[in-house]
Write an enzyme that holds these catalytic residues in place. Sequence first.
Site, PDB file in Angstrom:
ATOM      1  N   HIS A 176      72.944 154.961-101.519  1.00 41.19           N
ATOM      2  CA  HIS A 176      74.015 154.153-101.592  1.00 41.19           C
ATOM      3  C   HIS A 176      73.272 153.774-103.700  1.00 41.19           C
ATOM      4  O   HIS A 176      73.558 153.242-104.583  1.00 41.19           O
ATOM      5  CB  HIS A 176      73.481 152.447-101.383  1.00 41.19           C
ATOM      6  CG  HIS A 176      74.207 150.972-101.633  1.00 41.19           C
ATOM      7  ND1 HIS A 176      75.772 150.392-101.533  1.00 41.19           N
ATOM      8  CD2 HIS A 176      74.385 150.387-102.295  1.00 41.19           C
ATOM      9  CE1 HIS A 176      75.897 149.479-101.985  1.00 41.19           C
ATOM     10  NE2 HIS A 176      74.602 149.043-102.480  1.00 41.19           N
ATOM     11  N   GLU A 177      71.823 153.341-103.714  1.00 43.07           N
ATOM     12  CA  GLU A 177      71.116 152.757-104.996  1.00 43.07           C
ATOM     13  C   GLU A 177      71.034 153.729-105.781  1.00 43.07           C
ATOM     14  O   GLU A 177      71.533 153.073-107.248  1.00 43.07           O
ATOM     15  CB  GLU A 177      70.231 152.220-104.539  1.00 43.07           C
ATOM     16  CG  GLU A 177      69.950 151.499-103.427  1.00 43.07           C
ATOM     17  CD  GLU A 177      70.565 149.641-103.568  1.00 43.07           C
ATOM     18  OE1 GLU A 177      70.543 149.100-105.169  1.00 43.07           O
ATOM     19  OE2 GLU A 177      70.455 149.488-102.519  1.00 43.07           O
ATOM     20  N   GLU A 216      79.488 147.065-105.865  1.00 46.28           N
ATOM     21  CA  GLU A 216      78.410 147.137-104.483  1.00 46.28           C
ATOM     22  C   GLU A 216      79.885 148.004-103.251  1.00 46.28           C
ATOM     23  O   GLU A 216      79.558 148.663-102.583  1.00 46.28           O
ATOM     24  CB  GLU A 216      78.536 145.192-103.656  1.00 46.28           C
ATOM     25  CG  GLU A 216      77.394 144.626-104.400  1.00 46.28           C
ATOM     26  CD  GLU A 216      76.173 145.823-104.223  1.00 46.28           C
ATOM     27  OE1 GLU A 216      75.417 146.785-103.327  1.00 46.28           O
ATOM     28  OE2 GLU A 216      75.479 145.471-105.205  1.00 46.28           O
ATOM     29  N   HIS A 267      74.479 153.350-107.783  1.00 45.17           N
ATOM     30  CA  HIS A 267      74.442 152.073-108.508  1.00 45.17           C
ATOM     31  C   HIS A 267      73.712 153.180-110.512  1.00 45.17           C
ATOM     32  O   HIS A 267      74.568 152.381-111.320  1.00 45.17           O
ATOM     33  CB  HIS A 267      73.509 151.660-108.284  1.00 45.17           C
ATOM     34  CG  HIS A 267      73.889 150.393-107.074  1.00 45.17           C
ATOM     35  ND1 HIS A 267      75.539 149.545-107.925  1.00 45.17           N
ATOM     36  CD2 HIS A 267      73.680 149.879-106.255  1.00 45.17           C
ATOM     37  CE1 HIS A 267      75.813 148.951-106.968  1.00 45.17           C
ATOM     38  NE2 HIS A 267      75.009 148.744-105.784  1.00 45.17           N
ATOM     39  N   GLY A 298      68.643 144.826 -99.010  1.00 44.53           N
ATOM     40  CA  GLY A 298      68.152 146.016 -98.456  1.00 44.53           C
ATOM     41  C   GLY A 298      67.591 147.426 -99.483  1.00 44.53           C
ATOM     42  O   GLY A 298      66.255 147.833 -98.870  1.00 44.53           O
ATOM     43  N   ALA A 299      67.532 146.618-100.258  1.00 45.08           N
ATOM     44  CA  ALA A 299      67.146 147.557-101.502  1.00 45.08           C
ATOM     45  C   ALA A 299      68.071 147.005-102.421  1.00 45.08           C
ATOM     46  O   ALA A 299      69.378 145.901-102.855  1.00 45.08           O
ATOM     47  CB  ALA A 299      67.687 148.873-102.164  1.00 45.08           C
ATOM     48  N   MET A 300      67.890 147.439-104.303  1.00 46.26           N
ATOM     49  CA  MET A 300      67.977 147.136-105.445  1.00 46.26           C
ATOM     50  C   MET A 300      67.827 147.911-106.492  1.00 46.26           C
ATOM     51  O   MET A 300      67.267 148.351-106.733  1.00 46.26           O
ATOM     52  CB  MET A 300      67.162 145.838-105.774  1.00 46.26           C
ATOM     53  CG  MET A 300      67.727 145.126-107.682  1.00 46.26           C
ATOM     54  SD  MET A 300      69.064 144.487-107.129  1.00 46.26           S
ATOM     55  CE  MET A 300      69.882 144.353-108.916  1.00 46.26           C
ATOM     56  N   GLU A 301      69.041 148.352-107.182  1.00 49.59           N
ATOM     57  CA  GLU A 301      68.978 149.210-107.902  1.00 49.59           C
ATOM     58  C   GLU A 301      69.127 149.076-109.474  1.00 49.59           C
ATOM     59  O   GLU A 301      69.176 149.918-110.461  1.00 49.59           O
ATOM     60  CB  GLU A 301      70.478 149.500-108.110  1.00 49.59           C
ATOM     61  CG  GLU A 301      71.588 148.833-108.678  1.00 49.59           C
ATOM     62  CD  GLU A 301      72.296 147.269-108.377  1.00 49.59           C
ATOM     63  OE1 GLU A 301      71.648 147.013-106.859  1.00 49.59           O
ATOM     64  OE2 GLU A 301      72.992 146.697-108.452  1.00 49.59           O
ATOM     65  N   ASN A 302      67.539 148.488-109.447  1.00 48.75           N
ATOM     66  CA  ASN A 302      67.041 148.786-110.909  1.00 48.75           C
ATOM     67  C   ASN A 302      66.813 150.233-111.583  1.00 48.75           C
ATOM     68  O   ASN A 302      66.133 151.355-110.694  1.00 48.75           O
ATOM     69  CB  ASN A 302      65.159 148.649-110.865  1.00 48.75           C
ATOM     70  CG  ASN A 302      65.424 146.690-110.416  1.00 48.75           C
ATOM     71  OD1 ASN A 302      66.198 145.519-110.369  1.00 48.75           O
ATOM     72  ND2 ASN A 302      64.744 146.403-109.193  1.00 48.75           N
TER      73      ASN A 302
HETATM   74 ZN   LIG Z   1      74.308 147.599-103.760  1.00 47.81          ZN
END
Ligand SMILES: [Zn+2]
Length: 855
Positions: A293-294, A316, A297, A259-263
Site C-alpha cells: 500500500h505505501e 487512499e 503511494h 499503520g504507516a505513512m508513505e513519505n
Molecule cells: Zn495510504
Amino acid sequence: MMVGMPSLTRAEAVQRATVLTVDGYAIDLDLTGGGDTFRSRTVVRFAAEPGTATFADLEPAELISATLNGVPLDPAALSGERLALTGLAARNELVVEARMAYSNTGEGLHRFVDPADGCTYLYAHMFLDGPRRVFACFDQPDLKARFTLSVTAPEDWLVAGNAAHAGRDGGRWTFTETLPLSTYLVTLIAGPYHVRTAEHDGVPLALYARKALAPYLDAEADELVAITRQCLDRYAELFDVRYPFGPYQQAFVPEFNFGAMENPGLVIFRDEFIYRSAVTDSERETRATVIAHEMAHMWFGDLVTMAWWDDLWLNESFAEYMGTRVAAEATRFTDTWTTFAVGEKAWGMRADQRPSTHPVAPSDVADTQLALLNFDGISYAKGASVLKQLVAWVGDEAFLAGLNEHFAAHAYGNATLADLLAALSRASGRDLSTWAELWLRRAQVNTLRAEVRVDDAGRYASVVVEQSAPAGYPTLRPHRLGIGLYDQRPDGTVVRRGRVEADLSAAEPGSSAPSGGPGDGRGPATARTEITALAGEPAAGLLLLNDGDLTYAKIRLDARSAEAVPMFLPLLDDSLARAVIWAATLDAVVDGEQPVAGLVTLVLAALPVETDVVIIEDVLKMARTLVDRYATPETRPAALELVAQACDRLLAAAPAGGSRQLAAARGLIGATVDTPRLRGWLDGDDVPAGLAVDADLRWLILYRLVVLGAAGRAEIDAEFARDHSATGEQFAARCRAALPSAEAKQRAWDMIISDTATSSRLIEATAGGFWQPEQGALTAAYVSRYFAEMPGMMEIRTGMGAERVAVAAYPRYAVHPETREYAAGLLATPDLNSILRRTVIDEDDDMRRALQARG
Ligand SMILES: [Zn+2]
C-alpha cells in the site's frame, strides 16, 4: 492540527498558489539541546508576484528571528501560526530560526523514551498539517519544492531522511536534495536506531527499528526485504515510471498513530509490525499489504499528488486497491482479497451507513480539519472496493493504460479526480462521468437481494436480483456482479458448479427510477434485473450473489440459499466465497435482521473447521463485538460461552504451533471465564502443545484475569517488571484501567481527561481498558461524565491523538436510552469540536442499533 486553531482553507490555499512558486527549502535542525524543544533553521527560496503579500506557516515554541530578503521581520508578524510576509520581490529568501516543541502525540516531531533502555527516539510525521511544527513552510499539497535537510544530533545517533545521505561528520548529518515533494511528505528519523541494509535493482534498501527491537528486526529482515523486492518488481511491471525517489527506506517507529505513512524514500511504519511474540499469518499478510500500500503511494500521492485535500480519498482508495492487489499478485500472501472481503469492506459499509456518511469523493472539503474527518472507512475501503468494481467494468488493460497516462502527464506535480477520470475515459473509450457521479459523488450503499423460483423439476424458473437504495439516498448504481452456484458433492464437500457475470443497470424498465438526492421525499428506489442466463438451469444448493466480490453492496441471499448456509459454510472449499457469506451474515446481524444467538450458533458450527485464519479472526472479533453490545446482561454469558466453546474446539483441531492455534487461543482467552485454566497457562500448566505463552500472550491472559477480578495491581506491576518494554508499558496501562475497583477507574479517568505529560498512545491504551461489559455498575457514573468532560479533553489534545482517545473512551457498553440522551444533549451544544461531534454521532448510531437489537 491544533484543534481550535485556524487551519488553512481551500480559498487561502488557492490564493497562495496563484502568487507563489516555491523553489526549495534548506532545513537545518539541531537536536542536541536538552529539554522539550529543538532548534530549527529554515531557508525558503520562492518566486512571487512583486509587491504581493502572503504568509508562511509556523508554530514555534519561540521565534528567534525571521528575515525576508535580508530584512528582519517584526516578531509581531507571527500571529496564529502564520508569519505575515509583505512586499514580496520576484525572487525571495525567507530565513526563520525558531525553537520548536517535540510532541508526544505522534504528530510533528514525536519524541519517545524507550522504557526498555532509556534511549530517545524521534520521528517526524507531518500529515496533515505537522510541517509548521518542525520548519517554516508554505504548507499545502500543491506547493511542491525540493528539500535539503541537515541535522545535528548526538554522536551515537543515526539520522535518516527522504533523500540519501550526503555526508556525516560526527553528529552532523547532511542529505542530498530531494525531488519535488509536498510539504506533508517530508520526514526524518533520529535516534540510536538499529539498521539493516540491502539493495534491489539499483535501489538502496534500509530497515530501521529501535535498538530494543534489534533482534526482532534481524529475525524479520529477510521477509521484509523479500516483500519489498517483490512489490518493487511488480510495480515496475505495472507502471511505466520506475520507482523515482532514490533509496527505499522503511522505518518502524514507536507510538505511531497510523499503520504507516508513505513519505517518499523513507516510509514510516508503526513498530508493532516488528513482532516480538508469535503472530498469525494473517498479521504477516496485513504487514505485506501495508508495505505494498505505501509503495503504491510512491506513484499515487507522492509522484502525482492531489491538488487539495478533497481528493485525499483518491490517494487512499488507490493505495488500498493496489496494495491488496500487488500483495496478492507478487507475494506469498495470495488471499488478500479474502481479507478485503471479510473485514475491510465491512469497515467501509459500516461508515457508509452512519449518519455521518459522505460520498467517496466529497466536493466540499473546505479545510484540513474537515479532510481529517473524512479520513475513514469510506476513503479506504469503499473507495478501494469501488476501484475494484471500476476495473471489472472497464477492464484491467484500460485501467493501467489510463493510470500510466496520468502519471506521465502529472509527474512531480498535482492532479485532480477530473484529470484521472479523463485519462481513464480516454484509455477505455468509455465516458466515465455517469459512473463517477453514481459511485463517487453519492453516499451510501445499495442492497442486492436474490429472489429465486424453482420449478417442480428442480430447475430455476427465474432468478431475479433486486437492487434497492436506503431511505433518503435513492441512488441505484450499475453493478458488474458475479453469481456463483454451489452444490454439495457426494463426498460432502461444497464446490462451485458454475458462475455467471451479470450487469445490473441503475434503472430497469418498470422500476422506480432513481432521481434526486437526499431529502427529495421519495421512498427508497428499487430495480429488478432478471438473470436470464440462469433460467432453466438446475437449481444450486446455494446461489451466491457477489461471488468473487467484484462489487460493493450489501448482500442478502434468497431464502433457500440462506437456509443452506449453516450446512454449506463449513464444507465450502473457496475462502473468498466463505468470506462473502460471512460478511453478509454478520451484516444481517448488525442490521438486527438476524439475532446474535443465531450468529453464535453458526460460529460454533463453522469456525472450528475454518481453515482461513483471517476469517477466524475477523468473525471472532465481530461476533465478540456483537455479543458484548447486542446481547443483554442476561443473555450475554450464554452467548459468550458458545464463542469460547467454538474457540476451544478450534484449539483442539488446529495444528500445533500454527496461526489457527494462536487465533483460537487468543479468542478463548478473551471469552472464557475459566480463570483457573488461564492461571494455569501463565504458570505453564496444561498449555496446548505448540502454543507459545510468550510476552504478548501473557499480557492477554493477565488482561482477562484483571477484567474478571482474578488478578490485581501487584500482578500487573510484576508483569511489567518482567516485560519492561514499550509494548509492556501499553499493556500495563490497559490492564490498570481495567481493574474492577473504584480507585483504579478514578485514576484512569483522570489520566484520560487531563494528563498531557503521558503520550497519547498510553492514554489511548488507558481508555481502551476503561469500559468493560462486566463492569457496568462500577463505571455507571462515568457515562454522563464522558459527555460532560470530553469537550475539555479535546482542548488539551491535538488532531489524531484526540480523536483516538475520544473514540476509545466512549461508553459503548452502556447500552441504555440515557446514554443516547446524554449524546443528544452534547450534540446540541453549539460550537462543539467537530472531531468530537463526528465521534459522538457515529458511536451514538452504533448505540441506536444495539438498543434496537436488544429490543
Ligand atoms: Zn495510504
